[in-house]
Design an enzyme around this catalytic site. Structure first.
Site, short mmCIF file in Angstrom:
data_model
loop_
_atom_site.label_atom_id
_atom_site.label_comp_id
_atom_site.label_asym_id
_atom_site.label_seq_id
_atom_site.Cartn_x
_atom_site.Cartn_y
_atom_site.Cartn_z
N LYS A 129 -2.72 13.30 18.74
CA LYS A 129 -2.91 14.60 18.10
C LYS A 129 -3.21 15.63 19.19
CE LYS A 129 -4.75 12.63 13.81
NZ LYS A 129 -5.95 12.46 12.97
N LYS A 171 -5.56 6.86 2.76
CA LYS A 171 -6.94 6.77 3.22
C LYS A 171 -7.64 5.68 2.41
CE LYS A 171 -6.98 10.31 6.14
NZ LYS A 171 -7.37 10.22 7.56
N GLU A 194 -4.95 2.21 10.73
CA GLU A 194 -5.38 3.20 11.70
C GLU A 194 -6.91 3.24 11.80
OE1 GLU A 194 -4.85 8.04 12.43
OE2 GLU A 194 -3.76 7.04 10.82
#
Length: 357
Positions: free
Chosen positions: A264, A165, A215
């Site tokens: 997802k 992240k 991402e």
């Protein structure tokens, strides 16, 4: 035919071993509903709501999921029998979005369907392998030594890809240190919409780090700016929060907004929609991979089942359960134990434990 006779919602609070920090939120615990369906023959299927307690990732929360399931989706699920889980999503056309609520119910229906067909869930959805390669997702750490140790631990445990992240504050410095320490690992970054198109020159600098992908660098509902950015950088863009529907995936592909898509279950509304998006991406040679939502056992198992479809060629996010849980109260221990049992043991074993307590 499957006739749903009873719907039970189990609410579980799952603390994390360490806080999981991204560019927008620090997650310290996960508020979860495990959905239990009972059919006309007494078989039980289980699903999981992956929404967070607050609407930082999508508009859904644990509380909105509860309301939508109770008021709108449960009556649909119990209304009349159906012969395949796909039918449930078709019946939900009158309920706009609320994908995580739908996915929670549909996951339980697919679980029931697989049990009735006497096949593993991954086989029921069309998966081809019982093994899935996985990577580790590592949140933002307060200093590099802690991050370095987290990466090394994940590699020692066999994770085949590292996702970091990142935010705008120290991304390039961080990536330089990581690459100097781990020059050969498969590495990707997740921005959670931390940047804008004004950062295009800055984002070009990411190309030097040989990343698998970046991402969701830009806004969660954007396709046009991502297309402009992808044209200017070599690093493949992966869209995550932008992809909620088949139409979103079509738009991203048509505009060349990305080179990779994360699927997802909760974000796209369950297996039926996820399979449709997967098939579209395969047809257009777009690699897909299965992202994680800090799921408990049921959600993690179902995400791994999804990742057995042939188009999922990149390591999935769902990790081992011991990455998430800390020492907790006796009641919470029992609830988490139940989640694992509901996911991995036979119906007979589960029912005996329920009766015992």
């Amino acid at each position: 035919m499957i006739q749903i006779e009873k719907i039970i919602l189990h609410r579980i609070n799952m603390p994390l071993r360490t806080p999981f920090k991204n560019s927008r939120k620090i997650v310290k615990e996960k508020d979860i509903f495990v959905i239990e369906l009972v059919d006309q023959d007494g078989l039980r299927g289980f699903g999981e709501s992956v929404a967070f307690h607050t609407p930082w990732y999508t508009e859904e929360t644990t509380n909105t999921v509860y309301t939508i399931i109770k008021e709108d989706l449960a009556p649909i699920a119990k209304l009349q029998p159906f012969d395949h889980p796909n039918t449930f999503i078709q019946k939900c056309e009158g309920v706009r979005r609320n994908h995580m609520a739908k996915a929670a119910i549909e996951g339980a229906i697919w679980d029931l369907y697989a049990k009735r067909e006497h096949v593993p869930l991954y086989r029921a959805i069309g998966g081809r392998t019982a093994q899935v390669s996985v990577g580790a997702a590592i949140g933002i750490k307060r200093d590099f030594p802690i991050l370095k140790q987290s990466i090394q631990t994940a590699l020692d445990q066999g994770y085949q890809r590292i996702k970091l992240k990142i935010n705008r504050e120290n991304d390039l410095t961080l990536l330089e240190k990581v690459r100097n320490s781990f020059p050969d690992i498969k590495l990707m970054v997740d921005a959670n919409s931390a940047y804008t198109l004004q950062d295009i020159e800055h984002l070009k600098s990411f190309d030097q780090f040989d990343l698998m992908m970046i991402e969701q660098p830009l806004a969660q509902d954007d396709f046009v700016d991502h297309a402009k950015l992808q044209e200017k950088i070599q690093t493949p863009i992966c869209l995550d929060e932008s992809i909620h529907t088949l139409s979103d995936a079509k738009t991203a592909i048509e505009l060349n907004s990305c080179k990779i898509i994360s699927i997802k279950l909760g974000r796209v509304g369950g297996f039926t929609n996820a399979i449709t998006i997967h098939d579209l991406c395969v047809a257009h040679h777009i690699p897909v991979w299965c992202g994680g939502m800090l799921e408990a056992g049921v959600g993690r198992a179902q995400s791994l089942a999804l990742a057995t479809l042939p188009g999922f060629t990149l390591p999935a996010d769902p990790g081992a359960s011991n990455r998430y849980c800390i020492k907790i109260s006796s009641l919470q221990k029992w609830r988490l134990k139940m989640v694992k049992l509901l996911c991995w043991t036979s119906l007979v074993s589960v029912m005996k434990l329920i009766m015992k307590h």
